[in-house]
Design a protein around this motif. Sequence first.
Motif, PDB file in Angstrom:
ATOM      1  N   GLU A   1       0.921  -1.099  -0.060  1.00 24.94           N
ATOM      2  CA  GLU A   1       0.041  -0.149   0.112  1.00 24.94           C
ATOM      3  C   GLU A   1       0.961   1.204   0.161  1.00 24.94           C
ATOM      4  O   GLU A   1       1.968   1.278   0.592  1.00 24.94           O
ATOM      5  CB  GLU A   1      -1.004  -0.030   1.317  1.00 24.94           C
TER       6      GLU A   1
ATOM      7  N   ALA B   1      -2.106   4.193   3.324  1.00 27.21           N
ATOM      8  CA  ALA B   1      -1.945   3.916   4.850  1.00 27.21           C
ATOM      9  C   ALA B   1      -2.818   5.005   5.719  1.00 27.21           C
ATOM     10  O   ALA B   1      -3.242   4.799   6.849  1.00 27.21           O
ATOM     11  CB  ALA B   1      -0.646   3.904   5.125  1.00 27.21           C
TER      12      ALA B   1
ATOM     13  N   ARG C   1      -6.261   4.497   5.768  1.00 30.14           N
ATOM     14  CA  ARG C   1      -6.756   3.349   6.642  1.00 30.14           C
ATOM     15  C   ARG C   1      -6.452   3.985   8.189  1.00 30.14           C
ATOM     16  O   ARG C   1      -7.354   3.394   8.674  1.00 30.14           O
ATOM     17  CB  ARG C   1      -5.944   2.401   6.218  1.00 30.14           C
TER      18      ARG C   1
ATOM     19  N   ASP D   1       2.070  -3.802   3.602  1.00 29.69           N
ATOM     20  CA  ASP D   1       0.896  -3.281   4.269  1.00 29.69           C
ATOM     21  C   ASP D   1       1.326  -3.008   5.903  1.00 29.69           C
ATOM     22  O   ASP D   1       2.227  -4.048   6.472  1.00 29.69           O
ATOM     23  CB  ASP D   1      -0.163  -4.307   4.338  1.00 29.69           C
TER      24      ASP D   1
END
Length: 542
Positions: free
Chosen positions: A5, A10, A13, A177
């Motif tokens: 990502e 990030a 998220r 991730d």
Amino acid sequence: MSGKETTGQAIARSLVAHGIDTVFGIPGAHMYDFNDALYGASDKIRFIHTRHEQGAGYMAYGYAKSTGRIGAYTVVPGPGLLNSGAALCTAYGAHAPVLCITGNIMSHLIGQGRGQLHELPDQLATMRGITKTAERINHQSETGSVMAEVIGKMLSGRKGPGAIEAPWDVFGQSGPDLDLPIGASAPHPAVNPDRIAAAAALLSGARNPMIMVGGGAADAGAEIAVLAELLQSPVTSHRSGKGIVADDHPNYLNFVAAYEYWKKVDVLIGIGSRLELQFMRWKWLPKGLKIIRIDNDPTEMVRLKPDVGIVADAAAGTQALVNALAGSRREDRTSEFAELNNEARSRFSHVQPQLAYLDAIREALPRDGFFVEEVSQMGFAARFAFPVYGPRQYVTCGYQDNLGFGFNTALGVKVANPDKSVVSVSGDGGFMFGVQELATAVQHKIAVVAVVFNNSAYGNVLRDQKQAYEGRYLGSDLTNPDFVALGESFGIRSFKVTSPGELKNRIEEALSLEQPVLIEVPIEKGSEASPWPFIHPAPHAE
């Protein structure tokens, strides 16, 4: 976890993980990879684009101030950040958790002074000067820790704004991730029983205590009401403290009434308050006054040293004091407080036409509706003349008193509270600072009722130049558009009213429409009575 990502993804998220469901802002080149990540998270985060960066910052402020939760916005670095700077300093002054996410120039050019697009000499230092905390994400791998650190600091102790920047090239940088830690507020300081005992001892001998509440007590209204009833003490407030104890509670004193009671106060209890009213506006202290403070910011006990300082969360500290005083019995004084409120109302009843219009708005606005003030003759008078019945329902800019914040802030309040009524009051001068956000209100269906009181002047400046400078007017007269035609040109239902009764009816109608509405109220230039004798009263004669 597996996969890759970008930093932008990030960050998005992490916002979701922190419960942030709305981001205000304007896309831009430095931010494209983050903007695209917001698009990818559009099922979880609503993006509301504005017509000016200042509007984005103020909307985030309105969201935060009316809820106590994080209000987030994103703008490009340099001029975009600076355009939103007034909102950040407002959030700092009013202790609102506003999160700014911005970019920076390419990482290898930061500090080089090469003149890249939107470059500032030291943007991170600039942000740190107007926020509680600001950090840079230098690499995708730092995203989680930086987000958690900034958000944790924003929410700890005295809440405040935070800012996060990432260089242009870092937003699109990809890596594995990430585990994203959650930035939590630090635990509240433990209530010191010795301090509680000392406060209880002071109060046991107090004949005329007074409680002053500020925005830091927003979640302690129930405990404060019990304390007031136990002590038979009045509770008063200035701006951010309005509504924490409802205006119609028997122990609440309007601050104009509280000023009359002040002359005999022997113990002042400040809860979540800087005590601005007593120390900066009333400017004199009764002889022998003792001061108790409950505040979660230990530096407050240094800035204004009390006789007893209790470093604690407002609700926990107040409840501990209630427990220590349990069993005490005092004569009911609520009829005395009611008489003081009635006398105060009669004294400031001549502040017209403001009071008549504010009464009309209060009658039309539901009890749980939000009132967003502005630096204006109506806004100043509202501080003492507009009753409020719940915490955070009176949205103010705090000590920054920055002209033009009101309407944009109200849009953020409505986004955060879609099922509540929101009325914004502005003068013609302040409203024009953010008039372009009428387009935002239409595009995103933000149903704020904006009331513009048009006196064709910067009213305070005009009055001061008349009274203190013998009518040497400079820059205080304003030439305005036809506000009704202007509103209609944006596609907004717009009306002009000329009396308080008509305003009440129009607001009731506007609230039923569930769409943005603009109401202009013409006011004769220079006709408003000054509210300042009640906000800055002359000291009592000895």
